[in-house]
Design an enzyme around this catalytic site. Structure first.
Site: not given
Length: 337
Positions: A72, A141
């Site tokens: 990321e 998540h």
């Protein structure tokens, strides 16, 4: 303060889910501007984990729909370099809970580039991230950490709650000259459909939408919490409580004008969000009301939020997320004070 978007009766529309509207918005902006590109983990041939980029690779090819490594920080850092030199990247972070490795790139570089370079460079990029709970996902998540980014000068933070808003706000974010964090509430990715114009269009960043007019109490919310808030408001109408529901849509900049106008009308307020209570945006909204409209206040501002715990797994999600009954209790408490 804007009201619910009224679509042109003559406009050609499609009945889309929110995630389909995101894909339609990406397609429209990539077709309109060759500098727009999409990048992220599995966004290419696979079409993204939620299929938000499905078909874009076939249409635009490897140079504009780029599959990246699982990194990321690298995804966002590369996008910042692209943006500084004239491209308009739209990096996807698969889940908001994976954005933390890129946090330094976002707040130390993307958000500061215009100021650091004294206007020589800007950073026209949109970081898309599915966020929020309710889909029975594993740990990391289901995060709802929008307050992290609202705190940072130089960043805009946008959260759509309808398919039409998703397409229009995404287009506006891509065309904006500065970095935007575009948070997509995955709980409602496929929960319902709405009319979305076929043609490209934008909705202004920084403007809230009045989802329901009311006179007794103002309820401020955004994203996936808009639907249960609307349900609660409609249920309470049968009891004679007339709640006004304001969907903020953009969290940075906040539409203070809309917040204050509604509160001055009702004198009572409830803020609903799924993020933890402490340090959440409800506190900022409450402070704005206290500072700017204290003399209109008839009751304490009520916060209906997630809890100050890590997001729970599986069955406990239903107890963590504000649902219509808990929102009703909060509105009723404010109205009856």
């Amino acid at each position: 303060m804007s009201t619910i978007q009224q679509l042109d009766d003559d406009a050609s529309t499609q009945n889309l889910t929110l995630v389909q509207a995101v894909r339609d918005g990406l397609y429209g902006e990539m077709s309109r501007d060759d500098d727009v590109l999409v990048m992220g983990e599995d966004v290419g041939k696979n079409g993204g984990v939620f299929r938000a980029t499905q078909g874009l690779h076939d249409e635009f090819g490897d140079d504009r729909v780029i599959d990246t490594p699982l990194a990321e920080s690298g995804i966002v850092g590369t996008a910042i370099g692209m943006a500084a030199y004239g491209l308009k990247p739209v990096p996807e972070i698969q889940f908001m809970g994976f954005i933390y490795p890129a946090f330094d790139q976002i707040v130390s570089h993307a958000g500061r580039l215009r100021n650091r370079s004294r206007g020589r460079f800007n950073c026209p990029m949109v970081i898309r991230a599915p966020y929020g709970g309710g889909i029975r996902a594993p740990e990391h998540h289901s995060e709802s950490k929008e307050a992290f980014f609202v705190h940072e000068p130089g960043l805009k933070v946008v959260v759509p709650s309808t398919p039409a808003d998703a397409k229009g706000l995404l287009a506006a974010s891509i065309r904006d000259p500065d970095p935007v964090i575009f948070l997509e509430p995955k709980l409602i990715y496929r929960a319902f459909r709405g009319a979305v114009p076929d043609d490209s269009y934008t909705l202004p960043l920084g403007e809230a939408a009045v989802r329901r007019e009311g006179s007794d109490v103002s309820v401020f919310t955004w994203g996936a919490m808009t639907r249960p808030t609307m349900e609660a408001a409609e249920n309470l109408a049968e009891e004679g409580v007339d709640a006004e529901v304001i969907d903020l849509r953009t969290l940075s900049p906040l539409d203070d004008e809309a917040i204050l106008a509604s509160f001055k009308k009702t004198g009572r307020a409830v803020v609903v969000h799924e993020a933890p209570k402490t340090g959440g945006l409800a506190g900022e909204i409450t402070a704005t009301i206290q500072e700017e409209a204290l003399m209109y206040q008839e009751a304490p501002v009520k916060r209906v939020t997630g809890f100050d715990t890590p997001f729970p797994l599986y069955a406990l999600e239903d107890y963590y997320l504000p649902e219509s009954a808990r929102i009703e209790d909060g509105i009723r408490e404010a109205a009856e004070f």
